[in-house]
Design a protein around this motif. Structure first.
Motif, PDB file in Angstrom:
ATOM      1  N   PRO A 103       3.711  -1.171  -2.178  1.00  0.00           N
ATOM      2  CA  PRO A 103       4.710  -1.255  -3.244  1.00  0.00           C
ATOM      3  C   PRO A 103       4.936  -2.700  -3.683  1.00  0.00           C
ATOM      4  O   PRO A 103       4.823  -3.627  -2.873  1.00  0.00           O
ATOM      5  N   ARG A 127      11.474   0.308  -6.829  1.00  0.00           N
ATOM      6  CA  ARG A 127      10.659   1.494  -6.557  1.00  0.00           C
ATOM      7  C   ARG A 127      10.096   1.473  -5.146  1.00  0.00           C
ATOM      8  O   ARG A 127       9.586   0.466  -4.671  1.00  0.00           O
ATOM      9  N   PRO A 146       7.515   3.355  -2.029  1.00  0.00           N
ATOM     10  CA  PRO A 146       6.091   3.706  -1.991  1.00  0.00           C
ATOM     11  C   PRO A 146       5.823   5.034  -2.690  1.00  0.00           C
ATOM     12  O   PRO A 146       6.634   5.960  -2.640  1.00  0.00           O
ATOM     13  N   LYS A 147       4.661   5.122  -3.335  1.00  0.00           N
ATOM     14  CA  LYS A 147       4.237   6.352  -3.996  1.00  0.00           C
ATOM     15  C   LYS A 147       2.750   6.564  -3.749  1.00  0.00           C
ATOM     16  O   LYS A 147       1.990   5.606  -3.665  1.00  0.00           O
ATOM     17  N   GLY A 148       2.347   7.825  -3.652  1.00  0.00           N
ATOM     18  CA  GLY A 148       0.937   8.164  -3.559  1.00  0.00           C
ATOM     19  C   GLY A 148       0.199   7.444  -2.446  1.00  0.00           C
ATOM     20  O   GLY A 148       0.623   7.453  -1.278  1.00  0.00           O
ATOM     21  N   GLU A 183       0.074   4.429  -1.735  1.00  0.00           N
ATOM     22  CA  GLU A 183       0.812   3.320  -1.124  1.00  0.00           C
ATOM     23  C   GLU A 183       1.363   3.716   0.249  1.00  0.00           C
ATOM     24  O   GLU A 183       1.530   2.857   1.125  1.00  0.00           O
ATOM     25  N   TRP A 184       1.638   5.018   0.430  1.00  0.00           N
ATOM     26  CA  TRP A 184       2.138   5.465   1.731  1.00  0.00           C
ATOM     27  C   TRP A 184       1.098   5.247   2.832  1.00  0.00           C
ATOM     28  O   TRP A 184       1.449   4.980   3.983  1.00  0.00           O
ATOM     29  N   ARG A 239      16.870   0.827  -2.975  1.00  0.00           N
ATOM     30  CA  ARG A 239      17.117   1.915  -3.923  1.00  0.00           C
ATOM     31  C   ARG A 239      18.332   1.604  -4.811  1.00  0.00           C
ATOM     32  O   ARG A 239      18.304   1.868  -6.019  1.00  0.00           O
TER      33      ARG A 239
END
Length: 312
Positions: free
Chosen positions: A183, A64, A66-68, A70-71, A59
């Motif tokens: 990711p 970036r 994980p999102k959406g 990708e989790w 971070r």
């Protein structure tokens, strides 16, 4: 070429030294830790702490997470790697010497090759690969054989079976990593996987009753140092060195850790932990290492889709 010349050689040597010797020594650190801390709980503590540090580091670098969907990939792969692979490894080291555990886990390239053949079709069964697989099986058989006169006693069969399942789980995870959305940032992905794996290990540890009767105050300084070593050097420093090498050296050179780690683990277990080093251990280790060398140096290299380390 200029960048290659400008890079100090000592950095390359240091990075290789870390993935060779630090990762090889983590198996003995696990043995010290599980002697006093329940194995699944110890693994949970290691990966929760390492995952938190890795995620914060990613971070801070602006990478970036994980999102959406990708989790989903993160949780599935974390289940295969941290609960089934590392969880079983930590559990098995209460029954199997650390050096031998590293040798059995060195069969991962063999299972990855089989997984490629069965699921991806990116690897073909050749006489060389088939012979390597047979040699690897013979190596594990030598370690578990009840034949007398081979020095140390055969290793615990249940512990050996757990290590084989752990190796197979890692191979399956390597295939899933190529199929599931993940990711782009390797650091962010690995940190998220460690955190997810640490959480699942914590729940699993509670489910198996490891916390019942366990007293934190009874844990010695040696066990806490072992855990700290696993977190800082085994996971954080080792991962950083590995990723750096992947970006600066050929994958073939970096892959050599797969057959250096078991030798280091056996030597550390023998000299520091008094683990037996009889004919059985030597024979099994040599056979497994020959198998790994043949597989990893084949013309079609075993893919290493995952950047997560395979250390103890």
């Amino acid at each position: 070429m200029h960048a290659e010349q400008a890079r100090p050689r000592w950095k390359t040597l240091l990075a290789f030294g870390i993935i060779y010797f630090v990762w090889g020594s983590t198996f003995f650190a696990i043995r010290i830790g599980v002697a006093e801390v329940p194995p699944l709980l110890l693994a949970a503590l290691r990966f929760l702490a390492a995952g938190l540090v890795m995620s914060l580091w990613a971070r801070m670098r602006g990478e970036r997470g994980p999102k959406g969907r990708e989790w989903l990939g993160v949780w599935v792969v974390a289940l295969m790697i941290f609960v089934l692979d590392y969880g079983l490894l930590f559990w098995a080291e209460k029954r199997v010497p650390s050096g031998v555990a590293a040798v059995v886990m060195a069969t991962i390239p063999a299972f990855m090759a089989v997984a490629e053949i069965l699921f991806l079709g990116t690897q073909r069964m050749t006489w060389r690969l088939g012979l390597a697989l047979v040699i690897g099986v013979c190596g594990v058989a030598a370690l578990t054989s009840r034949v007398n006169g081979w020095g140390a006693a055969a290793i615990d069969g249940v512990g050996a079976a757990a290590l084989i399942v752990a190796s197979m789980s890692w191979a399956v995870a390597s295939i899933l990593t190529r199929k599931l959305p993940m990711p782009e940032s390797k650091a962010a992905s690995s940190g998220a996987q460690m955190l997810a794996g640490g959480l699942m290990l914590t729940v699993t540890s509670l489910g198996f009753g490891e916390w019942h009767g366990f007293r934190w105050s009874a844990v010695s300084g040696a066990a806490w140092l072992a855990l700290l070593y696993l977190i800082v050097f085994g996971s954080i420093v080792g991962f950083t060195a590995y990723v750096w090498l992947i970006h600066h050296e050929s994958p073939t050179k970096v892959a050599t850790y797969a057959y250096v780690n078991p030798v280091v683990a056996v030597m550390v277990g023998y000299f520091l932990g008094g683990e037996a080093l009889g004919i059985r251990t030597v024979m099994g280790t040599l056979l497994v290492l020959v198998s790994v060398v043949v597989i990893t140096t084949a013309k079609k290299a075993v893919p290493r889709a995952m950047v997560m380390e395979k250390a103890g």
